[in-house]
Structures are given as C-alpha cells and as structure tokens.
Enzyme design. Structure first.
Site, PDB file in Angstrom:
ATOM      1  N   CYS A   1      66.683  36.179  48.846  1.00 58.05           N
ATOM      2  CA  CYS A   1      66.589  35.014  47.953  1.00 58.05           C
ATOM      3  C   CYS A   1      66.294  35.466  46.525  1.00 58.05           C
ATOM      4  O   CYS A   1      66.699  34.817  45.567  1.00 58.05           O
ATOM      5  CB  CYS A   1      65.502  34.063  48.430  1.00 58.05           C
ATOM      6  SG  CYS A   1      65.890  33.331  50.027  1.00 58.05           S
TER       7      CYS A   1
ATOM      8  N   ALA B   1      59.459  29.626  52.263  1.00 55.69           N
ATOM      9  CA  ALA B   1      60.393  28.512  52.272  1.00 55.69           C
ATOM     10  C   ALA B   1      60.522  27.897  53.664  1.00 55.69           C
ATOM     11  O   ALA B   1      60.301  26.703  53.854  1.00 55.69           O
ATOM     12  CB  ALA B   1      61.747  28.992  51.770  1.00 55.69           C
TER      13      ALA B   1
END
Ligand SMILES: [Zn+2]
Length: 339
Positions: A186, A38
């Site tokens: 996450c 990310a």
C-alpha cells in the site's frame, strides 16, 4: 442472554444464519485480530458490533495521518497523538460496545509469543501486511486446529480465504512458499479504501460463520475482487495437498525462531534486519520508492529516506533502519516498503 442483549442484537438474531444460538455463541467467543491497520481495524469494529465477547488486537505500529483514508477506526486525534493502533482501537471499541472485552496488545507477532497471543483464539483474522506473519499464523493455526481467515489488499485488488484446519486447504497448500523479491505494498502502489472494507467484510463474514458453528457442509472459497477495473470471482479453494509441509506433513517450520530473519540493534539508534534468502533487485525497488520519498541507489546498496527514518537495503535483502531502536518498528518499515 439478557433482555438488553436480546434487544441490542435483535436484527442479527432475526437473520436465520445467526439466530439466537449463533448470537449466544458469538457472545462466548474469542476472536484475535492480527494487525490493526486497514483490514484489522475494520474487523475489530465489525466483531465488536456483532457482540463477539472477547476480542484481542495485536499491532506493532502507531497511527499516522497517511493511515486515515482507509483505517476506519482511527481519527485525526489518534494520528496527532501517534497512539499505538492496538490502544487507539481498544479505546474506540469500548465506545462502540462496552459489553465486549477488548485487549489491545502492542506487539510484533513472533514465534516466541505466538502461543501466548493466539493460543486461546476461537478464530484468527489476518489483518497483517506481510507474508512472514501470515506463514507464522498459518503454521500456528494448523498446529492447534484454530480456524483463521487470510486477507490481502493493494491498489484496487484484494482477496480473502478461510482456512479451516483439517477441512480446507491451508495457506501453504495454495501458496507453498512466501513470495520472493519486492512485493507491491500500500505504501508503494497505493490502495483504494473500499477494497479494504470489501476484503475485510468477506473475512468477517467467514469468521462469524465459523464462530456460529455454521461451517459444517459449507464449501470454502477464495474470493478475488477488483473494485476499480471490475470483477468479483469466487472459486472453491483447491483440495488439501497431502504433501503440504504444514497441514500434510505437519512440519511447522515457521514456528521455529530461526525461520524469521533475525534482527539486531546496530549502533545507538538503528536496527539491522538480516534477511538471508531474499535477493532484491535494487533498481526495481528504487523505481517503486521514488514515488514516495527520496531514494538513491547503485548496484551495491539503496538508501531511502522517510523521516524520521532512513533505510539502507542491500542486494541480499539485508537492511539497516536508522532512526529507531525498536525492532518491531524496523520490521514494520521493512514490510511496508519491501512487502
Ligand atoms: Zn496445507
């Protein structure tokens, strides 16, 4: 700089913080992005667009459909083909800016390859998802005097902090030891896609300043943000700790191979991760993992299934990951679900 470059980067050259001298410095610089998920895929695209001349991307993972909501550089075709992120990113960056040299390394950063992979970086960007790798980057960067920029995001919260060896506090001045126990990730707590780009943007801004030689006289900050509940706060990084094992005593324990939990093949299609000093509360871990997959646990062991893998975790932090003989993938799964 030739006429085409001057035109291409004209809006960046007009910005007084960069200017023509800064742009020339960017073209001659080498940035290394560790972790191309990310944060890292955003770093990579921004650095390529800015004209950073050489970019090295290091990642041990493959693109999956669940990455696409927040990993800006990848698309459905990359996920369908399960391309290594370092290679998918390398290909995409060549389309964005064919004049920069990009090297995608499919690798797990370890004490044994850190010098080869990070040795000639002018700046290192942290796009990792685990503290093992961040403490390794910190030890290496401080030992060689290479600036790096720490970043992390989970849920709607994130933070970023530059480390300029010899000038600012290092990661261990601020966080003397890696956190113990199970950390939110996450995969277990979810993540808002825009906190990722916000944190990555802060990191890239610091990296550009460093590469343009604009750091002198600046005060470095830790930036903390929550994009859902509100609040963006910048505080000066604390002073360097003269007793810091890394930048004070220059001891660099994370560069020693023994500092990493060893990994071994275990049977034909399984990997064992021998964590030694990481007691795990299995029932707390079960509560997190129940949200994302099938999990069974008692006080002796926890078994979590995430096809095609099955992970068994023990209270001392040891784990056996079935479904792969690749130690990089096993470490990656461990970091994803245990933090
Ligand atoms: Zn320090």
């Amino acid at each position: 700089m030739n006429a085409a470059e001057r035109e291409r980067y004209s809006r960046q050259i007009l910005f007084p913080g960069i200017g023509e001298r800064g742009q020339q410095a960017l073209l001659e610089s080498h940035a290394v992005v560790v972790g191309c998920g990310a944060l890292g895929s955003f770093h990579a695209a921004a650095l390529a667009r800015a004209g950073v001349g050489r970019i090295t991307l290091i990642d041990r993972d493959f693109v999956e459909p669940s990455n696409l909501h927040r990993q800006w550089l990848f698309d459905e075709a990359d996920a369908n083909d399960a391309l290594p992120k370092a290679k998918a990113a390398e290909r995409q960056l060549a389309r964005i800016n064919s004049s920069v040299t990009v090297r995608g390394q499919v690798a797990d950063l370890t004490p044994s390859n850190v010098a080869e992979l990070l040795g000639d970086a002018d700046v290192i960007l942290d796009g990792t998802d685990n503290f093992d790798t961040r403490y390794l980057i910190n030890d290496f960067a401080v030992s060689r005097g290479i600036p790096w920029v720490y970043g992390a995001a989970v849920g709607s919260y994130g933070l970023a902090m530059p480390v300029i060896p010899g000038k600012t506090a290092c990661l261990r001045c601020v966080y003397p030891d890696p956190p113990g126990g199970v950390q939110p990730t996450c995969e277990t707590a979810g993540v808002l896609n825009v906190i990722v780009s916000a944190v990555a943007s802060m990191q890239v801004a610091d990296a550009l300043k460093i590469l343009c030689g604009r750091w002198e006289g600046e005060v470095s900050h830790i930036t903390r943000m929550d994009l859902w509940n509100g609040g963006i706060r910048q505080t000066p990084t604390p002073a360097r700790d003269p007793e810091c094992p890394t930048c004070g005593r220059r001891d660099f324990p994370f560069l020693k191979p023994a500092s990493r939990p060893p990994v071994s093949l275990c049977g034909r299609n399984a990997v064992q991760i021998h964590e030694r000093e990481r007691p795990i509360d299995l029932l707390a871990l079960r509560a997190r993992l129940e949200l994302v997959g099938e999990v069974r646990a008692n006080e002796f062991a926890l078994r979590f299934s995430t096809p095609p893998y099955e992970m068994t975790v023990f209270p001392d932090g040891r784990a056996i990951i079935k479904g792969t003989a690749d130690t990089g993938i096993a470490r990656s799964l461990y970091a994803r679900y245990l933090g």
